[in-house]
Design an enzyme around this catalytic site. Structure first.
Site, mmCIF file in Angstrom:
data_model
loop_
_atom_site.group_PDB
_atom_site.id
_atom_site.type_symbol
_atom_site.label_atom_id
_atom_site.label_comp_id
_atom_site.label_asym_id
_atom_site.label_seq_id
_atom_site.Cartn_x
_atom_site.Cartn_y
_atom_site.Cartn_z
ATOM 1 N N ILE A 10 0.802 -1.236 0.094
ATOM 2 C CA ILE A 10 -0.022 0.166 0.032
ATOM 3 C C ILE A 10 0.834 1.321 0.079
ATOM 4 N N LEU A 65 5.775 -9.913 3.645
ATOM 5 C CA LEU A 65 5.519 -11.100 2.917
ATOM 6 C C LEU A 65 6.518 -12.189 3.286
ATOM 7 N N GLN A 89 9.722 -6.609 -4.443
ATOM 8 C CA GLN A 89 10.922 -5.987 -4.565
ATOM 9 C C GLN A 89 10.730 -5.828 -6.023
ATOM 10 N N SER A 90 10.388 -4.649 -6.651
ATOM 11 C CA SER A 90 9.883 -4.447 -7.927
ATOM 12 C C SER A 90 10.816 -3.869 -8.863
ATOM 13 N N THR A 131 3.105 -9.324 -14.238
ATOM 14 C CA THR A 131 3.794 -8.049 -15.078
ATOM 15 C C THR A 131 4.062 -8.453 -16.531
ATOM 16 N N GLU A 133 6.930 -8.125 -17.697
ATOM 17 C CA GLU A 133 8.154 -8.251 -17.600
ATOM 18 C C GLU A 133 8.348 -9.742 -17.695
ATOM 19 N N TYR A 154 13.781 -10.870 -11.206
ATOM 20 C CA TYR A 154 12.525 -10.414 -10.936
ATOM 21 C C TYR A 154 11.278 -10.955 -11.883
ATOM 22 N N LYS A 158 8.323 -13.338 -10.857
ATOM 23 C CA LYS A 158 6.819 -13.111 -11.200
ATOM 24 C C LYS A 158 6.386 -14.303 -11.749
ATOM 25 N N ARG A 189 5.802 7.741 -9.063
ATOM 26 C CA ARG A 189 6.733 6.634 -9.325
ATOM 27 C C ARG A 189 7.794 6.627 -8.577
HETATM 28 P P1 NAP Z 1 6.486 -0.192 -5.665
HETATM 29 O O1 NAP Z 1 6.237 1.259 -5.876
HETATM 30 O O2 NAP Z 1 8.100 -0.527 -5.858
HETATM 31 O O3 NAP Z 1 5.923 -0.476 -4.133
HETATM 32 C C1 NAP Z 1 6.227 -1.922 -3.821
HETATM 33 C C2 NAP Z 1 5.462 -2.116 -2.523
HETATM 34 O O4 NAP Z 1 5.938 -3.480 -1.980
HETATM 35 C C3 NAP Z 1 6.157 -0.886 -1.461
HETATM 36 O O5 NAP Z 1 4.769 -0.676 -0.699
HETATM 37 C C4 NAP Z 1 6.888 -1.729 -0.524
HETATM 38 O O6 NAP Z 1 7.188 -1.446 0.707
HETATM 39 C C5 NAP Z 1 6.523 -3.147 -0.586
HETATM 40 N N1 NAP Z 1 7.267 -4.272 -0.301
HETATM 41 C C6 NAP Z 1 8.335 -4.891 -0.781
HETATM 42 N N2 NAP Z 1 8.672 -5.663 -0.179
HETATM 43 C C7 NAP Z 1 8.009 -6.071 0.676
HETATM 44 C C8 NAP Z 1 7.891 -7.113 1.503
HETATM 45 N N3 NAP Z 1 8.842 -7.951 1.618
HETATM 46 N N4 NAP Z 1 6.674 -7.114 2.534
HETATM 47 C C9 NAP Z 1 5.694 -6.431 2.240
HETATM 48 N N5 NAP Z 1 5.866 -5.406 1.518
HETATM 49 C C10 NAP Z 1 6.840 -5.063 0.613
HETATM 50 O O7 NAP Z 1 5.702 -1.024 -6.709
HETATM 51 P P2 NAP Z 1 4.540 -0.475 -7.703
HETATM 52 O O8 NAP Z 1 4.950 0.323 -8.903
HETATM 53 O O9 NAP Z 1 3.547 0.270 -6.957
HETATM 54 O O10 NAP Z 1 4.169 -1.970 -8.305
HETATM 55 C C11 NAP Z 1 2.803 -2.564 -7.741
HETATM 56 C C12 NAP Z 1 3.163 -4.042 -7.832
HETATM 57 O O11 NAP Z 1 2.871 -4.385 -9.352
HETATM 58 C C13 NAP Z 1 4.429 -4.541 -7.588
HETATM 59 O O12 NAP Z 1 4.290 -6.102 -7.214
HETATM 60 C C14 NAP Z 1 5.107 -4.629 -9.235
HETATM 61 O O13 NAP Z 1 6.286 -5.498 -9.295
HETATM 62 C C15 NAP Z 1 3.973 -4.844 -10.072
HETATM 63 N N6 NAP Z 1 4.125 -4.195 -11.258
HETATM 64 C C16 NAP Z 1 4.415 -3.065 -11.428
HETATM 65 C C17 NAP Z 1 4.349 -2.349 -12.838
HETATM 66 C C18 NAP Z 1 4.514 -0.843 -12.831
HETATM 67 O O14 NAP Z 1 4.898 -0.559 -14.092
HETATM 68 N N7 NAP Z 1 4.712 -0.217 -11.746
HETATM 69 C C19 NAP Z 1 3.948 -3.287 -13.835
HETATM 70 C C20 NAP Z 1 3.568 -4.598 -13.327
HETATM 71 C C21 NAP Z 1 3.680 -4.991 -12.470
HETATM 72 P P3 NAP Z 1 8.134 -0.257 1.089
HETATM 73 O O15 NAP Z 1 7.389 1.111 0.538
HETATM 74 O O16 NAP Z 1 8.258 -0.466 2.480
HETATM 75 O O17 NAP Z 1 9.219 -0.397 0.061
HETATM 76 N N1 GDD Z 2 16.035 2.271 -14.489
HETATM 77 C C1 GDD Z 2 16.669 2.625 -15.338
HETATM 78 N N2 GDD Z 2 17.602 3.461 -15.071
HETATM 79 N N3 GDD Z 2 16.254 2.085 -16.609
HETATM 80 C C2 GDD Z 2 16.937 2.455 -17.620
HETATM 81 C C3 GDD Z 2 18.130 3.587 -17.546
HETATM 82 C C4 GDD Z 2 18.270 4.042 -16.220
HETATM 83 O O1 GDD Z 2 19.247 4.939 -16.069
HETATM 84 N N4 GDD Z 2 18.485 3.722 -18.830
HETATM 85 C C5 GDD Z 2 17.999 2.866 -19.543
HETATM 86 N N5 GDD Z 2 17.053 2.250 -18.914
HETATM 87 C C6 GDD Z 2 16.189 1.303 -19.588
HETATM 88 C C7 GDD Z 2 15.968 -0.282 -18.662
HETATM 89 O O2 GDD Z 2 17.280 -0.773 -19.376
HETATM 90 C C8 GDD Z 2 14.784 -0.623 -19.277
HETATM 91 O O3 GDD Z 2 14.849 -1.388 -20.541
HETATM 92 C C9 GDD Z 2 13.881 0.605 -19.553
HETATM 93 O O4 GDD Z 2 14.808 1.562 -19.321
HETATM 94 C C10 GDD Z 2 13.024 0.551 -18.196
HETATM 95 O O5 GDD Z 2 13.380 0.502 -17.093
HETATM 96 P P1 GDD Z 2 12.718 0.591 -15.587
HETATM 97 O O6 GDD Z 2 12.096 2.123 -15.706
HETATM 98 O O7 GDD Z 2 13.618 0.468 -14.526
HETATM 99 O O8 GDD Z 2 11.462 -0.394 -15.719
HETATM 100 P P2 GDD Z 2 11.249 -2.047 -16.141
HETATM 101 O O9 GDD Z 2 10.705 -1.939 -17.461
HETATM 102 O O10 GDD Z 2 12.722 -2.550 -16.111
HETATM 103 O O11 GDD Z 2 10.139 -2.660 -14.982
HETATM 104 C C11 GDD Z 2 9.158 -1.783 -14.677
HETATM 105 O O12 GDD Z 2 8.031 -2.374 -15.408
HETATM 106 C C12 GDD Z 2 7.795 -3.639 -15.229
HETATM 107 C C13 GDD Z 2 6.615 -4.020 -16.195
HETATM 108 O O13 GDD Z 2 7.166 -4.329 -17.389
HETATM 109 C C14 GDD Z 2 8.934 -2.126 -13.055
HETATM 110 O O14 GDD Z 2 7.830 -1.333 -12.759
HETATM 111 C C15 GDD Z 2 8.773 -3.717 -12.954
HETATM 112 O O15 GDD Z 2 8.179 -3.840 -11.294
HETATM 113 C C16 GDD Z 2 7.449 -3.990 -13.851
HETATM 114 O O16 GDD Z 2 7.025 -5.401 -13.566
#
Ligand code: NAP
Ligand code: GDD
Length: 342
Positions: A10, A65, A89-90, A131, A133, A154, A158, A189
């Site tokens: 949350i 968790l 751990q996202s 995801t 991913e 990761y 997932k 974000r």
């Molecule tokens: P986020 O901002 O990184 O939030 C992750 C949350 O998980 C935080 O509240 C974190 O707590 C909590 N958490 C981490 N480890 C935990 C543990 N061991 N026990 C309990 N809580 C824990 O991620 P988000 O972007 O909101 O994404 C939400 C979910 O959707 C994640 O599962 C992510 O992998 C998935 N997802 C995200 C995307 C995206 O693009 N955003 C896309 C596809 C799937 P703290 O605040 O204490 O660190």
């Molecule tokens: N973080 C980051 N930092 N990414 C970079 C950078 C940098 O400096 N430069 C280039 N990138 C590229 C990464 O290599 C990747 O290809 C892309 O930018 C997106 O990176 P992130 O924003 O870190 O996201 P992600 O796509 O790896 O993962 C996110 O999206 C997933 C869904 O497809 C996360 O939110 C995951 O939790 C989520 O599941």
């Protein structure tokens, strides 16, 4: 009867938007938070009402968790109608540094929660944050039937969570669904994901607080949507008659370079004057292209995005310019953040 929901994660980006949405819908919302030595509730502080107040609808509980017994106790006490498992751990790059921890929370954490549901006898609907991913090396467009080929610890964790969710649905008849969400972003974000890293840097460069931005692979393609719209899709997945898995995406892909261009342009800057390459941001194995096919969600849930990636980039730049103005000396430059946080 007031509906009750439990959200793990949350305090994260999605958890905060989902809590907001469910409170608007009249739910009583319970959130799992990790005990930390500093406050970690900044994304939900605006929603919190003192628990002594009879109008309080949001309740926070310490837990993790990694702690299965605690999950059983919490579920038995809360008796939720819906459970949203967003905790993980996202960060993909970090998962290469901490593969075992990522497997434990992002993978095994899901079965701990599912098993806790079973052991407590709570008959709740269950949402798993799956995801794009998981598709990894499989080329786009990716839909519900596209094979998985994860390219990170990761992604692999997932995939486990996806299958164990499906297994609990088939084995025990749980209403358990996977939302396969493509990248979604917002002003909330995490600061080290690429979009926010860029928009924070634009704000800092514009304000004269930073000059350089170090980045990795600029050719990666992502399908970036607006997080506030995606939590509505999560909720809809739990309101249908039969449990099914759904992709949520915009259906359009952009490169990291495209995002840089739009974000810097919006502030009247030229990205090529500021962006430098640093190989620390490369991943040992990269996911080159993710572009989702959201047609099933559109047909069966009536869900679709309205904010496209360029508009999202502009929203995030405007928000970071505002955040920087109000932060004063508390602003932490991207350069400092990224040099160790990825
Ligand atoms: P986020 O901002 O990184 O939030 C992750 C949350 O998980 C935080 O509240 C974190 O707590 C909590 N958490 C981490 N480890 C935990 C543990 N061991 N026990 C309990 N809580 C824990 O991620 P988000 O972007 O909101 O994404 C939400 C979910 O959707 C994640 O599962 C992510 O992998 C998935 N997802 C995200 C995307 C995206 O693009 N955003 C896309 C596809 C799937 P703290 O605040 O204490 O660190
Ligand atoms: N973080 C980051 N930092 N990414 C970079 C950078 C940098 O400096 N430069 C280039 N990138 C590229 C990464 O290599 C990747 O290809 C892309 O930018 C997106 O990176 P992130 O924003 O870190 O996201 P992600 O796509 O790896 O993962 C996110 O999206 C997933 C869904 O497809 C996360 O939110 C995951 O939790 C989520 O599941």
């Amino acid at each position: 009867m007031t509906k009750r929901a439990l959200i793990t994660g949350i305090t994260g980006q999605d958890g905060s938007y989902l809590a907001e949405l469910l409170l608007q819908k009249g739910y009583e919302v319970h959130g799992l938070i990790r005990r930390a030595s500093t406050f970690n509730t900044t994304r939900i502080d605006h929603l919190y009402v003192d628990a002594h107040n009879p109008d309080a609808k949001l309740f926070l509980h310490y837990g993790d968790l990694s702690d299965g017994a605690r999950l059983v106790t919490l579920l038995a006490g809360i008796q939720p109608d819906e459970v949203y498992n967003l905790a993980a751990q996202s960060h993909v790059r970090v998962s290469f540094d901490e593969p075992e921890h990522t497997a434990d929370t992002t993978g095994v954490g899901t079965v701990r929660l599912l098993e806790a549901l079973r052991m407590s006898g709570v008959n709740a609907r269950f949402y798993q944050a799956s995801t794009s991913e998981m598709f990894g090396a499989t080329p786009p467009p990716q839909g519900e039937d596209t094979p998985f080929y994860p390219r990170s610890p990761y992604g692999a964790a997932k995939v486990y969570s996806y299958w164990i969710t499906k297994n609990y649905r088939e084995a025990y008849g749980l209403f358990a669904v996977n939302g396969i969400l493509f990248n979604h972003e917002s002003p909330r974000r995490g600061e080290t994901f690429v979009t926010r890293k860029i928009t924070r840097a634009v704000a800092a460069i514009k304000a004269g607080k930073q000059n350089e931005l170090y980045m990795g692979n600029l050719d990666a393609i992502r399908d970036w949507g607006y997080a506030a719209e995606y939590v509505e899709g999560m909720w809809r997945m739990l309101q249908v008659d039969e449990p099914e898995d759904f992709v949520l995406a915009t259906g359009v892909g952009y490169t990291v370079k495209d995002f840089l261009q739009v974000a810097f342009d919006h502030a009247g800057l030229n990205w090529e004057d500021h962006v430098k390459f640093d190989d620390r941001y490369l991943r040992p194995t990269e996911v080159d292209a993710l572009i989702g096919d959201p047609s099933k969600a559109r047909a069966k849930l009536g869900w679709k995005t309205t904010v496209e990636t360029p508009e999202l980039a502009r929203i995030m730049v405007d928000a970071d310019i505002e955040i920087l103005k109000n932060a004063g000396s508390h602003w932490v430059d991207s350069v400092d953040l990224d040099s160790w946080k990825n």
